[in-house]
Design a protein around this motif. Structure first.
Motif, PDB file in Angstrom:
ATOM      1  N   ASP A   3       9.698  53.989  35.288  1.00 52.17           N
ATOM      2  CA  ASP A   3       8.864  53.583  34.345  1.00 52.17           C
ATOM      3  C   ASP A   3       9.368  52.277  34.826  1.00 52.17           C
ATOM      4  OD1 ASP A   3      11.603  53.343  33.583  1.00 52.17           O
ATOM      5  OD2 ASP A   3      11.523  53.261  31.278  1.00 52.17           O
ATOM      6  N   CYS A   4       9.590  51.585  35.866  1.00 48.98           N
ATOM      7  CA  CYS A   4       9.577  50.359  36.420  1.00 48.98           C
ATOM      8  C   CYS A   4       8.404  49.175  36.117  1.00 48.98           C
ATOM      9  CB  CYS A   4      10.460  49.968  37.152  1.00 48.98           C
ATOM     10  SG  CYS A   4      10.788  48.554  37.973  1.00 48.98           S
ATOM     11  N   THR A   5       7.628  48.484  35.801  1.00 49.56           N
ATOM     12  CA  THR A   5       6.030  47.757  36.623  1.00 49.56           C
ATOM     13  C   THR A   5       6.554  47.367  38.256  1.00 49.56           C
ATOM     14  OG1 THR A   5       6.378  47.627  34.486  1.00 49.56           O
ATOM     15  CG2 THR A   5       4.817  46.663  36.069  1.00 49.56           C
ATOM     16  N   PHE A   6       7.629  46.553  38.485  1.00 49.62           N
ATOM     17  CA  PHE A   6       7.967  46.453  39.322  1.00 49.62           C
ATOM     18  C   PHE A   6       8.153  46.905  40.080  1.00 49.62           C
ATOM     19  CE2 PHE A   6       9.643  42.110  37.877  1.00 49.62           C
ATOM     20  CZ  PHE A   6       8.112  41.772  36.818  1.00 49.62           C
ATOM     21  N   VAL A  42      10.490  39.691  44.770  1.00 49.83           N
ATOM     22  CA  VAL A  42      11.127  41.189  43.947  1.00 49.83           C
ATOM     23  C   VAL A  42      11.677  41.973  45.570  1.00 49.83           C
ATOM     24  CG1 VAL A  42      10.190  43.061  42.800  1.00 49.83           C
ATOM     25  CG2 VAL A  42       9.103  40.664  42.537  1.00 49.83           C
ATOM     26  N   PRO A  43      12.998  42.601  44.941  1.00 56.39           N
ATOM     27  CA  PRO A  43      13.286  43.141  45.966  1.00 56.39           C
ATOM     28  C   PRO A  43      11.892  44.282  46.286  1.00 56.39           C
ATOM     29  CG  PRO A  43      14.597  42.343  45.007  1.00 56.39           C
ATOM     30  CD  PRO A  43      13.893  42.357  45.001  1.00 56.39           C
ATOM     31  N   ARG A  44      11.983  45.003  47.073  1.00 59.56           N
ATOM     32  CA  ARG A  44      11.478  46.657  47.371  1.00 59.56           C
ATOM     33  C   ARG A  44      12.635  47.963  46.675  1.00 59.56           C
ATOM     34  NH1 ARG A  44       6.820  47.659  49.491  1.00 59.56           N
ATOM     35  NH2 ARG A  44       6.533  46.183  50.797  1.00 59.56           N
ATOM     36  N   ALA A  45      13.913  47.023  46.928  1.00 59.33           N
ATOM     37  CA  ALA A  45      14.600  48.438  46.386  1.00 59.33           C
ATOM     38  C   ALA A  45      15.186  48.181  44.603  1.00 59.33           C
ATOM     39  CB  ALA A  45      16.221  47.852  46.716  1.00 59.33           C
ATOM     40  N   HIS A  46      14.638  49.173  44.063  1.00 56.15           N
ATOM     41  CA  HIS A  46      15.265  48.537  42.794  1.00 56.15           C
ATOM     42  C   HIS A  46      16.493  48.382  42.235  1.00 56.15           C
ATOM     43  CE1 HIS A  46      14.575  48.480  37.820  1.00 56.15           C
ATOM     44  NE2 HIS A  46      15.963  49.234  38.406  1.00 56.15           N
ATOM     45  N   VAL A  47      17.043  46.995  42.408  1.00 48.92           N
ATOM     46  CA  VAL A  47      18.321  46.648  42.137  1.00 48.92           C
ATOM     47  C   VAL A  47      18.315  45.727  40.666  1.00 48.92           C
ATOM     48  CG1 VAL A  47      19.328  46.510  44.232  1.00 48.92           C
ATOM     49  CG2 VAL A  47      18.020  44.668  43.136  1.00 48.92           C
ATOM     50  N   ASP A  48      19.124  45.621  39.875  1.00 45.72           N
ATOM     51  CA  ASP A  48      19.608  44.771  38.802  1.00 45.72           C
ATOM     52  C   ASP A  48      19.448  43.244  38.394  1.00 45.72           C
ATOM     53  OD1 ASP A  48      19.956  47.289  37.251  1.00 45.72           O
ATOM     54  OD2 ASP A  48      21.057  47.578  36.574  1.00 45.72           O
ATOM     55  N   ASP A  49      20.111  43.101  39.803  1.00 43.18           N
ATOM     56  CA  ASP A  49      20.458  41.380  39.908  1.00 43.18           C
ATOM     57  C   ASP A  49      20.427  40.820  41.581  1.00 43.18           C
ATOM     58  OD1 ASP A  49      22.082  38.981  40.009  1.00 43.18           O
ATOM     59  OD2 ASP A  49      23.218  39.821  38.519  1.00 43.18           O
ATOM     60  N   VAL A  50      20.026  40.318  41.640  1.00 39.88           N
ATOM     61  CA  VAL A  50      19.437  39.156  43.597  1.00 39.88           C
ATOM     62  C   VAL A  50      20.852  39.171  43.605  1.00 39.88           C
ATOM     63  CG1 VAL A  50      18.535  38.153  44.752  1.00 39.88           C
ATOM     64  CG2 VAL A  50      17.419  39.203  42.966  1.00 39.88           C
ATOM     65  N   LEU A  51      21.582  38.276  42.611  1.00 37.12           N
ATOM     66  CA  LEU A  51      23.210  37.988  43.540  1.00 37.12           C
ATOM     67  C   LEU A  51      23.737  39.687  43.715  1.00 37.12           C
ATOM     68  CD1 LEU A  51      23.572  34.369  41.101  1.00 37.12           C
ATOM     69  CD2 LEU A  51      22.482  34.474  42.945  1.00 37.12           C
ATOM     70  N   LEU A  52      23.975  39.674  42.919  1.00 39.44           N
ATOM     71  CA  LEU A  52      25.137  41.034  43.332  1.00 39.44           C
ATOM     72  C   LEU A  52      24.188  41.762  43.963  1.00 39.44           C
ATOM     73  CD1 LEU A  52      26.005  41.479  39.670  1.00 39.44           C
ATOM     74  CD2 LEU A  52      27.106  40.007  41.622  1.00 39.44           C
ATOM     75  N   ALA A  53      23.259  42.070  45.215  1.00 46.64           N
ATOM     76  CA  ALA A  53      22.476  42.824  45.680  1.00 46.64           C
ATOM     77  C   ALA A  53      22.888  42.595  46.809  1.00 46.64           C
ATOM     78  CB  ALA A  53      20.603  42.890  46.053  1.00 46.64           C
ATOM     79  N   ASP A  54      22.437  43.756  48.012  1.00 46.38           N
ATOM     80  CA  ASP A  54      23.297  43.506  49.386  1.00 46.38           C
ATOM     81  C   ASP A  54      22.853  42.357  50.329  1.00 46.38           C
ATOM     82  OD1 ASP A  54      21.095  44.032  50.634  1.00 46.38           O
ATOM     83  OD2 ASP A  54      21.182  45.793  49.791  1.00 46.38           O
ATOM     84  N   GLU A  55      23.329  42.354  50.886  1.00 43.85           N
ATOM     85  CA  GLU A  55      23.673  40.932  51.851  1.00 43.85           C
ATOM     86  C   GLU A  55      21.891  40.117  52.335  1.00 43.85           C
ATOM     87  OE1 GLU A  55      25.175  37.893  55.285  1.00 43.85           O
ATOM     88  OE2 GLU A  55      26.573  39.672  54.256  1.00 43.85           O
ATOM     89  N   GLY A  92      16.166  39.115  29.093  1.00 41.34           N
ATOM     90  CA  GLY A  92      14.566  39.429  28.977  1.00 41.34           C
ATOM     91  C   GLY A  92      14.858  40.800  28.699  1.00 41.34           C
ATOM     92  N   ASN A  93      13.152  41.852  29.741  1.00 45.22           N
ATOM     93  CA  ASN A  93      13.300  43.342  29.150  1.00 45.22           C
ATOM     94  C   ASN A  93      12.692  43.574  31.025  1.00 45.22           C
ATOM     95  OD1 ASN A  93      10.248  41.889  29.737  1.00 45.22           O
ATOM     96  ND2 ASN A  93       9.283  42.571  27.575  1.00 45.22           N
ATOM     97  N   VAL A  94      12.686  43.072  31.878  1.00 44.68           N
ATOM     98  CA  VAL A  94      12.682  43.675  32.867  1.00 44.68           C
ATOM     99  C   VAL A  94      13.777  43.575  33.691  1.00 44.68           C
ATOM    100  CG1 VAL A  94      11.576  43.236  36.024  1.00 44.68           C
ATOM    101  CG2 VAL A  94      10.358  42.434  33.345  1.00 44.68           C
ATOM    102  N   GLU A  95      14.205  45.218  33.980  1.00 43.24           N
ATOM    103  CA  GLU A  95      15.719  45.146  34.830  1.00 43.24           C
ATOM    104  C   GLU A  95      15.488  46.106  35.820  1.00 43.24           C
ATOM    105  OE1 GLU A  95      17.512  48.516  33.246  1.00 43.24           O
ATOM    106  OE2 GLU A  95      16.634  47.700  30.725  1.00 43.24           O
TER     107      GLU A  95
END
Length: 135
Positions: A3-6, A42-55, A92-95
Motif C-alpha cells: 500500500d506504499c505510494t512511493f 526517494v530510495p528504491r528500497a522501502h526504508v523508514d528513515d534515510v538517516l538510519l538506512a544502510d550507508e 507525516g503520513n508517508v512511511e
C-alpha cells in the motif's frame, strides 16, 4: 510494501514526474509542491528513515539530492534551497523514507521556521557525552 505510494512509483506502477532514476534512488516532482520545483528524493528500497538506512542508500540519496540541486541551480536559478527529511508518525503520513529538496525564490511565501529556546547551561556537556558515547 503493497500500500506504499512511493513503492508503486519506484516500481513504475504509479505515475510521477521523474527527474532522475538510478540504481538505488529516484527523484520526482512532488505532486503537491510547496514551491515550484519541489522534488522528492526517494530510495528504491522501502526504508523508514534515510538517516538510519544502510550507508549505500543514505549516500545515494545525498548524492542524488546534490545532483538535482546543481541542475536546478543552472535551470531554475533559485535564490537558495531548503532540504529536509522527517520521519515518524508525528511528522507525516508517508512511511517510505524521502528527502525534500525545495528551490527557494525571493517572496515564495514558504516558511520553514523552528521554534527555538536557549540551550541550558548543563545540557551541552551532557548531550555531548551521551551522544558521543554512541559515536
Amino acid at each position: 510494501m503493497e500500500d506504499c505510494t512511493f513503492c508503486h512509483i519506484v516500481e513504475g506502477d504509479e505515475s510521477a514526474h521523474l527527474l532522475y532514476e538510478g540504481e538505488e534512488v529516484v527523484a520526482f516532482l512532488d505532486a503537491n509542491p510547496a514551491v515550484r520545483g519541489h522534488t522528492l528524493v526517494v530510495p528504491r528500497a522501502h526504508v523508514d528513515d534515510v538517516l538510519l538506512a544502510d550507508e549505500s542508500t543514505a549516500r545515494a540519496v545525498s548524492e542524488t539530492a546534490r545532483a538535482v540541486a546543481l541542475a536546478m541551480r543552472e535551470t531554475l536559478r533559485p535564490d537558495g534551497f531548503s532540504v529536509f527529511h522527517t520521519t515518524g508518525g508525528l511528522v507525516g503520513n508517508v512511511e517510505h523514507a524521502h528527502l525534500h529538496l525545495l528551490p527557494r525564490f525571493e517572496g515564495d511565501g514558504l516558511g520553514l521556521s523552528l521554534s527555538r529556546e536557549r540551550l541550558a547551561d548543563h545540557d551541552p556537556e551532557r548531550l555531548v557525552s551521551r551522544i558521543g558515547e554512541g559515536l
